[in-house]
Design a protein around this motif. Structure first.
Motif, PDB file in Angstrom:
ATOM      1  N   LEU A 108      63.509  63.570  28.252  1.00  0.00           N
ATOM      2  CA  LEU A 108      62.741  63.861  29.590  1.00  0.00           C
ATOM      3  C   LEU A 108      62.144  64.974  29.779  1.00  0.00           C
ATOM      4  N   TYR A 109      62.398  66.201  28.969  1.00  0.00           N
ATOM      5  CA  TYR A 109      61.460  67.420  28.772  1.00  0.00           C
ATOM      6  C   TYR A 109      60.180  66.970  28.146  1.00  0.00           C
ATOM      7  N   GLN A 110      60.116  66.164  27.109  1.00  0.00           N
ATOM      8  CA  GLN A 110      59.145  65.534  26.521  1.00  0.00           C
ATOM      9  C   GLN A 110      58.202  64.800  27.316  1.00  0.00           C
ATOM     10  N   SER A 111      58.751  64.058  28.058  1.00  0.00           N
ATOM     11  CA  SER A 111      58.161  63.149  29.241  1.00  0.00           C
ATOM     12  C   SER A 111      57.224  64.196  30.122  1.00  0.00           C
ATOM     13  N   ALA A 112      58.005  65.145  30.621  1.00  0.00           N
ATOM     14  CA  ALA A 112      57.430  65.957  31.486  1.00  0.00           C
ATOM     15  C   ALA A 112      56.264  66.845  30.940  1.00  0.00           C
ATOM     16  N   ALA A 113      56.322  67.283  29.537  1.00  0.00           N
ATOM     17  CA  ALA A 113      55.154  67.687  28.952  1.00  0.00           C
ATOM     18  C   ALA A 113      54.066  67.148  28.685  1.00  0.00           C
ATOM     19  N   THR A 114      54.526  65.913  28.534  1.00  0.00           N
ATOM     20  CA  THR A 114      53.258  64.889  27.894  1.00  0.00           C
ATOM     21  C   THR A 114      52.665  63.892  29.055  1.00  0.00           C
ATOM     22  N   GLY A 115      53.421  63.771  30.184  1.00  0.00           N
ATOM     23  CA  GLY A 115      53.002  63.030  31.406  1.00  0.00           C
ATOM     24  C   GLY A 115      53.118  61.398  30.822  1.00  0.00           C
ATOM     25  N   ARG A 116      53.825  61.059  29.950  1.00  0.00           N
ATOM     26  CA  ARG A 116      54.130  59.922  29.600  1.00  0.00           C
ATOM     27  C   ARG A 116      55.547  59.428  29.285  1.00  0.00           C
ATOM     28  N   GLU A 117      55.958  57.987  29.461  1.00  0.00           N
ATOM     29  CA  GLU A 117      57.348  57.648  29.177  1.00  0.00           C
ATOM     30  C   GLU A 117      57.713  57.891  27.593  1.00  0.00           C
ATOM     31  N   VAL A 118      58.843  58.149  27.227  1.00  0.00           N
ATOM     32  CA  VAL A 118      59.136  58.520  25.975  1.00  0.00           C
ATOM     33  C   VAL A 118      60.093  57.108  25.677  1.00  0.00           C
ATOM     34  N   LEU A 119      59.780  56.522  24.653  1.00  0.00           N
ATOM     35  CA  LEU A 119      60.759  55.573  23.832  1.00  0.00           C
ATOM     36  C   LEU A 119      61.707  56.139  23.159  1.00  0.00           C
ATOM     37  N   LEU A 120      63.009  55.595  23.108  1.00  0.00           N
ATOM     38  CA  LEU A 120      64.109  56.241  22.115  1.00  0.00           C
ATOM     39  C   LEU A 120      64.215  55.199  21.152  1.00  0.00           C
TER      40      LEU A 120
END
Ligand code: NAD
Length: 354
Positions: free
Chosen positions: A342-354
């Motif tokens: 979630l922090y990574q998505s907030a920083a990049t503006g993109r959905e993060v796939l796990l």
């Protein structure tokens, strides 16, 4: 082993208000060592635990104190190194939440537990609140049908803990209300949903109150505030998570926001019934004979139980008597990965796939 001999690391706020009173009620658990880098913090508990040896370095305590297990109540970034060192020294570990601040750390904790065969459990106190236990049983018995969506969060109107201290320093805390408070409610939601695996996360975070002189609440009593300290974490986080079984979870966590009031909640959408757990009160939503019914189950002892003592009791039961653990480290891995994504998505503006 007829008594569990525990060494505590970190004698601050949560040890004082939750762990200490729980241990004082347990006849088969003995606090034999207390460690804090600030010796005075540990010394305060001499009247409660007169036989406890005092340490200022946890490595020294692990090497020399006659302990079976370690209870970690330090700032978040120290959970992983202390837990790993404890298990490598042959001790079982109970650790405060969050499990760790980074996925690689929580994975290393899990790997060390597997390698050493030691029990590793992390505080999940909200699972032990009577309304949570009831809701979990209700869902597991099939009464709610399939849970396909959920909404959870912990919103504070005011309540930034220890502003300027370790809580608001990303290096030490791992983040703001998402990792501090969200970890509780995300765990409760995932546990009630049957622990699905998060596979995709998107979110936004906001830091709006770093320089403000917001009035604060009793919630800011955690940690030690520092007037000229660091504040580089969010004070609001919003998230959307997809699970491997197709279910979704939305998340909302704040330390400060101009909303009506503080609220901790998990809302679960089931095909047969819905549930709302809101600040320890539970409401069920069903349809019977064509009538929509909202009901509040009368659950004994539901007031004033925050679950910390029950969670510590459960840990002792696992180590001393072989009880089946309610928590396994893979659950911690899922939650730390979700928060970090979630922090990574907030920083990049993109959905993060796990
Ligand atoms: N489960 C809950 O409801 C809940 C509530 C509050 C805090 N917590 C968690 O408990 C942990 C501690 O929070 P707190 O509010 O008690 O913080 P705190 O700052 O009041 O206490 C932390 C203590 O750890 C000590 N410490 C720091 N570094 C150390 C080291 N290297 N070795 C030994 N001691 C060290 C500090 O001196 C302090 O006494 C955090 O991880 C927090 O997230 C959980």
């Amino acid at each position: 082993m007829d008594k569990l001999r525990v060494g505590v690391v970190g004698c601050g706020g949560i040890f004082t208000i939750a762990h200490r009173p729980a241990y004082l009620k347990m006849d088969d658990v003995e606090i034999v060592a207390l460690c804090d880098i600030n010796r005075e913090h540990a010394e305060r508990f001499r009247p409660d635990f007169p036989n406890a040896a005092i340490y200022t370095d946890y490595r020294d305590m692990f090497a020399n104190a006659p302990i079976d297990s370690v209870d970690i109540c330090t700032p978040n970034y120290l959970h992983a190194p202390i837990a790993i060192a404890a298990m490598e020294a042959g001790k079982h570990v109970f650790c405060e939440k969050p499990d760790a601040t980074r996925p690689e750390d929580v994975l290393a904790m899990k790997a060390t537990a597997e390698k050493t065969g030691k029990t590793l459990m992390v505080m999940r106190n909200n699972r032990y609140v009577p309304t949570s236990v009831f809701a979990h049983d209700y869902i597991r018995s099939g009464n709610a049908g399939e849970i396909y969506a959920a909404h959870c969060g912990w919103q504070r109107r005011r309540g930034i803990p220890g502003k300027g201290g370790w809580f608001t320093d990303k290096e030490k805390s791992g983040g703001g209300p998402l990792i501090d408070l969200g970890v509780h409610m995300i765990d409760l939601a995932l546990w009630m949903m049957g622990n699905p695996t998060p596979v995709a996360v998107s979110g936004s975070t906001y830091s709006k109150f770093a320089g403000s002189d917001l009035s604060d609440s009793e919630n800011s009593r955690f940690g030690e505030a520092k007037a000229d300290g660091v504040y580089n974490v969010e004070d609001l986080a919003m998230g959307f998570v997809r699970m491997d079984n197709g279910a979704t979870l939305t998340i909302e966590c704040s330390w400060a926001s101009n909303i009506q009031k503080e609220r901790r909640f998990v809302e679960l959408y089931g095909t047969k019934a819905g549930l709302k757990w809101d600040t320890e009160e539970l409401t069920l939503f069903e349809e019977r004979d064509g009538v929509l019914m909202d009901s509040v189950p009368n659950i004994p002892g539901r007031e004033g139980v925050y679950g910390h003592g029950q969670n510590l009791r459960h840990f002792a039961d696992v180590v001393l008597y072989g009880a089946r653990p309610d928590f396994v480290p893979s659950q911690g891995v899922n939650i730390v990965k979700l928060i970090s994504a979630l922090y990574q998505s907030a920083a990049t503006g993109r959905e993060v796939l796990l």
